[in-house]
Design a protein around this motif. Sequence first.
Motif, short mmCIF file in Angstrom:
data_model
loop_
_atom_site.label_atom_id
_atom_site.label_comp_id
_atom_site.label_asym_id
_atom_site.label_seq_id
_atom_site.Cartn_x
_atom_site.Cartn_y
_atom_site.Cartn_z
N THR A 73 59.69 37.73 40.00
CA THR A 73 58.77 38.86 39.89
C THR A 73 59.52 40.17 40.08
O THR A 73 59.30 41.14 39.34
N ASP A 85 59.22 37.20 45.70
CA ASP A 85 59.57 36.24 44.66
C ASP A 85 60.66 36.88 43.78
O ASP A 85 60.48 37.97 43.23
N SER A 144 59.86 30.80 35.49
CA SER A 144 58.73 31.52 36.07
C SER A 144 58.06 32.36 34.99
O SER A 144 58.74 33.03 34.20
N THR A 155 54.31 38.66 45.50
CA THR A 155 54.37 38.12 44.14
C THR A 155 53.76 39.08 43.12
O THR A 155 53.51 38.70 41.97
N ALA A 156 53.49 40.31 43.53
CA ALA A 156 52.98 41.35 42.64
C ALA A 156 53.63 42.67 43.01
O ALA A 156 53.58 43.10 44.18
N ALA A 186 53.63 43.77 37.85
CA ALA A 186 54.23 42.49 37.46
C ALA A 186 53.73 41.45 38.44
O ALA A 186 53.94 41.60 39.65
N VAL A 187 53.04 40.42 37.93
CA VAL A 187 52.39 39.44 38.80
C VAL A 187 52.85 38.04 38.42
O VAL A 187 52.78 37.65 37.25
N LEU A 188 53.33 37.28 39.41
CA LEU A 188 53.75 35.90 39.16
C LEU A 188 52.54 35.05 38.76
O LEU A 188 51.54 34.99 39.49
N VAL A 202 55.64 35.55 34.31
CA VAL A 202 55.19 36.76 34.99
C VAL A 202 54.41 37.63 34.00
O VAL A 202 54.90 37.93 32.90
N GLY A 241 59.74 42.68 36.96
CA GLY A 241 58.97 43.89 37.15
C GLY A 241 59.79 45.15 37.01
O GLY A 241 59.27 46.21 36.65
#
Length: 434
Positions: free
Chosen positions: A132, A129, A157, A318-319, A165-167, A159, A136
């Motif tokens: 992210t 992503d 988005s 996504t993380a 860092a997580v969406l 986050v 991040g």
Amino acid sequence: MNQGVLEINDCGLRVFTGTDEILESPGVAVVENRQILVGTAALMRARSHPTQVNSQFWRRLSLESLKSDNARCRHHADLAYCHLEEIARHCDLPGEIVLAVPGNFTREQLALLLGIVKESPVNAVGLVDAATACIGSCAPRGVQLHVELQRHQSLVSRVAVHEQAVLDMAETVSDAGIQSFLDAWARVFTDAFVMQCRFDPLYSAEAEQQLYDMLPQWVGRAMRQGEVMAELDDRTAKVSLRQLQDASTPTLSRVRALIDNLAENNSVVFVSHRWAEIPGGAQLAERIHLLPHNCVAQAVARRWEEIHGDAGALRLVTALSAAPAGEVAVQVNSAAEAAATHLLFGHRALAAQQPLFVSWKDGKLEVTATPPHHPAATVTNHAGRLALRVDAGARLMLNGEQIAAPVNLTAGDKIGAADIEDVITAISVEHYGA
């Protein structure tokens, strides 16, 4: 084997080798009976062949049937495949590529994208992503926002940044993309040509194409100089930056509304480089940070091992591990700080109701209301706040640090240049009484 990134954004698919951008190709196709033009070649014919244009194929990526006499254009996925082939013809693709995708792609669209890529010349080894990755790599702890500009919509988005860092979510603002801005600016320039020289640029498809081809140059010049003398078909019309800001405001306001809805009290709004080309785009939020143009490539390079996956079964990442808290240093305008309303230079407080231009001559700074031959920066007023935009190549300092990206000014900011004693101070002028 060299590594790189393919950023999927229909404003322009971008290819990076390492952190160097080597190609950008807009998500536009012109479908004729015997050929399909994609990318820049299609964009240059889009206004003169409006019935043959498709600029929705990335946003609406699917196997939904399209009405076309061209056998290579059965559905949007065919056009996406043609676009990847076109990109491969125009640059040397990196041996290993991470796909950076927008957060609004559905699971079905991602699966279809991977199927298309597998048949294309792109050797994808990772899927991440984009928001992210960008956040991040540089954001402080907390809930942060990333705002991207696409062709027909804006994407916000959210986050969450802690050890990772997580969406959290990604939402779109429809009809708030670069096309909306281009159409609004086209109306401004068309009205100016009609009023000032009785010439309608929309009288023919060819003239309309020329108008749209010139819009980015004209708007960029207006943002640097405060106004622009637009020339088309031997006619000239003057348009001010304020007119373009006013035309952009309705779309910007809708994006700001979503930002306000998703943000928390201490959220920083990280905006992509594309917003720097929109009048008022650098003022999307109070706490804002403009990302460099190659932010996604820098982020992927730092987290390559986390993103790199099995080419046979790529999963969307996504993380990602967040940047260490002690290494995060982003310039953010705080809502708690007083917004700058004037520039203090010498013994004069300049209100900047119209754009002001910063330059230097013979070792001294100058601030003028008319564009000098070689401006270093432009200060503009939008919604009561001052924004500083540095011209390409100018070595300007803000609070002792060299800057290149546009920033909002807060009271106390000092603008200067290396080896020059003069300083311009941003101040806030308050009014009391009736």
